[in-house]
Scaffold this motif. Structure first.
Motif, PDB file in Angstrom:
ATOM      1  N   ILE A   1     -20.358 -19.375  31.836  1.00 57.62           N
ATOM      2  CA  ILE A   1     -19.035 -19.131  31.244  1.00 57.62           C
ATOM      3  C   ILE A   1     -18.152 -20.363  31.433  1.00 57.62           C
ATOM      4  N   PHE A   2     -18.196 -20.961  32.611  1.00 57.54           N
ATOM      5  CA  PHE A   2     -17.395 -22.159  32.887  1.00 57.54           C
ATOM      6  C   PHE A   2     -17.815 -23.310  31.967  1.00 57.54           C
ATOM      7  N   SER A   3     -19.117 -23.524  31.830  1.00 55.70           N
ATOM      8  CA  SER A   3     -19.623 -24.594  30.960  1.00 55.70           C
ATOM      9  C   SER A   3     -19.214 -24.366  29.505  1.00 55.70           C
ATOM     10  N   ILE A   4     -19.400 -23.152  29.023  1.00 55.48           N
ATOM     11  CA  ILE A   4     -19.045 -22.807  27.641  1.00 55.48           C
ATOM     12  C   ILE A   4     -17.546 -22.985  27.413  1.00 55.48           C
ATOM     13  N   THR A   5     -16.747 -22.532  28.377  1.00 61.63           N
ATOM     14  CA  THR A   5     -15.291 -22.652  28.270  1.00 61.63           C
ATOM     15  C   THR A   5     -14.881 -24.115  28.150  1.00 61.63           C
TER      16      THR A   5
ATOM     17  N   ILE B   1     -16.751 -26.692  27.150  1.00 57.01           N
ATOM     18  CA  ILE B   1     -17.245 -27.251  25.886  1.00 57.01           C
ATOM     19  C   ILE B   1     -16.320 -26.848  24.737  1.00 57.01           C
ATOM     20  N   LEU B   2     -16.006 -25.547  24.655  1.00 53.02           N
ATOM     21  CA  LEU B   2     -15.143 -25.072  23.576  1.00 53.02           C
ATOM     22  C   LEU B   2     -13.723 -25.633  23.702  1.00 53.02           C
ATOM     23  N   PHE B   3     -13.233 -25.775  24.933  1.00 55.81           N
ATOM     24  CA  PHE B   3     -11.895 -26.337  25.144  1.00 55.81           C
ATOM     25  C   PHE B   3     -11.799 -27.744  24.567  1.00 55.81           C
ATOM     26  N   SER B   4     -12.839 -28.543  24.792  1.00 55.50           N
ATOM     27  CA  SER B   4     -12.808 -29.918  24.292  1.00 55.50           C
ATOM     28  C   SER B   4     -12.962 -29.963  22.777  1.00 55.50           C
ATOM     29  N   VAL B   5     -13.703 -29.024  22.196  1.00 53.31           N
ATOM     30  CA  VAL B   5     -13.894 -29.016  20.744  1.00 53.31           C
ATOM     31  C   VAL B   5     -12.655 -28.458  20.039  1.00 53.31           C
ATOM     32  N   ILE B   6     -12.098 -27.368  20.556  1.00 50.40           N
ATOM     33  CA  ILE B   6     -10.902 -26.769  19.944  1.00 50.40           C
ATOM     34  C   ILE B   6      -9.720 -27.729  20.059  1.00 50.40           C
ATOM     35  N   ASP B   7      -9.558 -28.355  21.216  1.00 49.90           N
ATOM     36  CA  ASP B   7      -8.517 -29.351  21.471  1.00 49.90           C
ATOM     37  C   ASP B   7      -7.137 -28.900  20.999  1.00 49.90           C
ATOM     38  N   ILE B   8      -6.699 -27.746  21.490  1.00 51.38           N
ATOM     39  CA  ILE B   8      -5.402 -27.206  21.075  1.00 51.38           C
ATOM     40  C   ILE B   8      -4.254 -28.100  21.538  1.00 51.38           C
ATOM     41  N   ILE B   9      -4.415 -28.770  22.670  1.00 49.59           N
ATOM     42  CA  ILE B   9      -3.375 -29.695  23.144  1.00 49.59           C
ATOM     43  C   ILE B   9      -3.187 -30.822  22.126  1.00 49.59           C
ATOM     44  N   GLY B  10      -4.278 -31.341  21.617  1.00 53.04           N
ATOM     45  CA  GLY B  10      -4.210 -32.401  20.617  1.00 53.04           C
ATOM     46  C   GLY B  10      -3.642 -31.930  19.291  1.00 53.04           C
ATOM     47  N   SER B  11      -3.678 -30.622  19.056  1.00 56.55           N
ATOM     48  CA  SER B  11      -3.162 -30.064  17.802  1.00 56.55           C
ATOM     49  C   SER B  11      -1.684 -29.709  17.862  1.00 56.55           C
ATOM     50  N   VAL B  12      -1.060 -29.854  19.038  1.00 56.52           N
ATOM     51  CA  VAL B  12       0.350 -29.467  19.192  1.00 56.52           C
ATOM     52  C   VAL B  12       1.259 -30.139  18.159  1.00 56.52           C
ATOM     53  N   PRO B  13       1.141 -31.455  17.913  1.00 59.84           N
ATOM     54  CA  PRO B  13       2.010 -32.048  16.889  1.00 59.84           C
ATOM     55  C   PRO B  13       1.830 -31.418  15.513  1.00 59.84           C
ATOM     56  N   MET B  14       0.592 -31.078  15.155  1.00 59.24           N
ATOM     57  CA  MET B  14       0.337 -30.429  13.870  1.00 59.24           C
ATOM     58  C   MET B  14       0.945 -29.041  13.853  1.00 59.24           C
ATOM     59  N   VAL B  15       0.849 -28.314  14.961  1.00 63.45           N
ATOM     60  CA  VAL B  15       1.420 -26.972  15.053  1.00 63.45           C
ATOM     61  C   VAL B  15       2.945 -27.039  14.884  1.00 63.45           C
ATOM     62  N   ILE B  16       3.570 -28.018  15.522  1.00 57.76           N
ATOM     63  CA  ILE B  16       5.026 -28.180  15.419  1.00 57.76           C
ATOM     64  C   ILE B  16       5.406 -28.519  13.976  1.00 57.76           C
TER      65      ILE B  16
ATOM     66  N   SER C   1     -17.238 -14.525  26.365  1.00 59.33           N
ATOM     67  CA  SER C   1     -16.292 -14.699  27.479  1.00 59.33           C
ATOM     68  C   SER C   1     -15.610 -16.060  27.405  1.00 59.33           C
ATOM     69  N   GLY C   2     -16.379 -17.116  27.124  1.00 60.77           N
ATOM     70  CA  GLY C   2     -15.815 -18.457  26.986  1.00 60.77           C
ATOM     71  C   GLY C   2     -14.832 -18.542  25.825  1.00 60.77           C
ATOM     72  N   ILE C   3     -15.157 -17.860  24.720  1.00 60.26           N
ATOM     73  CA  ILE C   3     -14.261 -17.830  23.559  1.00 60.26           C
ATOM     74  C   ILE C   3     -12.945 -17.150  23.936  1.00 60.26           C
ATOM     75  N   ILE C   4     -13.029 -16.011  24.617  1.00 56.54           N
ATOM     76  CA  ILE C   4     -11.817 -15.260  24.993  1.00 56.54           C
ATOM     77  C   ILE C   4     -10.939 -16.078  25.937  1.00 56.54           C
ATOM     78  N   ILE C   5     -11.527 -16.746  26.911  1.00 56.24           N
ATOM     79  CA  ILE C   5     -10.745 -17.591  27.838  1.00 56.24           C
ATOM     80  C   ILE C   5     -10.015 -18.681  27.057  1.00 56.24           C
ATOM     81  N   ASN C   6     -10.698 -19.309  26.106  1.00 58.30           N
ATOM     82  CA  ASN C   6     -10.064 -20.347  25.287  1.00 58.30           C
ATOM     83  C   ASN C   6      -8.955 -19.767  24.416  1.00 58.30           C
ATOM     84  N   LEU C   7      -9.152 -18.564  23.894  1.00 62.20           N
ATOM     85  CA  LEU C   7      -8.127 -17.944  23.047  1.00 62.20           C
ATOM     86  C   LEU C   7      -6.856 -17.641  23.834  1.00 62.20           C
ATOM     87  N   VAL C   8      -7.008 -17.247  25.091  1.00 60.26           N
ATOM     88  CA  VAL C   8      -5.830 -17.020  25.936  1.00 60.26           C
ATOM     89  C   VAL C   8      -5.045 -18.322  26.089  1.00 60.26           C
TER      90      VAL C   8
END
Length: 191
Positions: free
Chosen positions: A7-11, A13-28, A136-143
């Protein structure tokens, strides 16, 4: 079977691919254009897309006669256009008055959160990890995604207008690079 290490590894991996922090300017930028971002709706829709793709992804693509590479290329083109908007400070997509509020779905839920990179990664993870651990990794990333989406007003106030402008262009270049990389990795010429 739950495996904390998986779960930690998957979380991660998905965190780096989703990169929501990097998308913050686009979200704004999207929030300014749309007036409001529906954080909950975007999070739920992207979660449903990810979980559906985990179990039905290859079948859905085959149903339409598509392969993973074509899907990734389509996502890369959308990301490329979004990145150009961020870098140049222009709007390439014409605003449709009937689609106001749809920004929570396109481009936020897809392709920014649950984009081609995320969905193809999920397909790859399925061949290595247990499906329950991937969910589980997907849900953690969604939170985490939801928390970041809810915090964009605060982040924008902390950054200020000039800080946001610089950050938007920097992340636009990063997004452009990711789009080019996805495009390059999935473009195959047949002779």
């Amino acid at each position: 079977m739950f495996n904390i290490k998986e779960i930690f590894s998957i979380t991660l991996i998905l965190f780096s691919v989703i990169d929501i922090i990097g998308s913050v300017p686009m979200v704004i930028s999207l929030r300014k254009r749309e007036g409001k971002i529906h954080s909950g709706r975007a999070t739920i829709i992207s979660g449903v897309l990810m979980i559906l793709f985990l179990f039905l992804g290859q079948s859905i693509l085959k149903l339409f006669g598509l392969d993973v590479e074509s899907f990734a290329l389509a996502g890369a083109i959308i990301m490329f256009i979004i990145a150009m908007e961020m870098i140049l400070g222009v709007t390439l997509f014409r605003d449709d008055p009937d689609s106001k509020g749809s920004g929570s779905i396109v481009p936020l839920a897809f392709p920014l959160i649950a984009g081609a990179g995320t969905l193809t990664t999920i397909l790859s993870l399925r061949s290595v990890y247990d499906s329950l651990n991937i969910v589980s990794g997907i849900i953690i990333n969604l939170v985490f995604v939801y928390i970041v989406l809810k915090s964009t007003n605060w982040l924008e106030r902390k950054l200020g207008k000039s800080g946001f402008g610089v950050l938007r262009r920097v992340f636009g270049i990063i997004l452009l690079s990711i789009a080019v990389k996805i495009f390059k990795e999935n473009l195959h010429f047949t002779s």
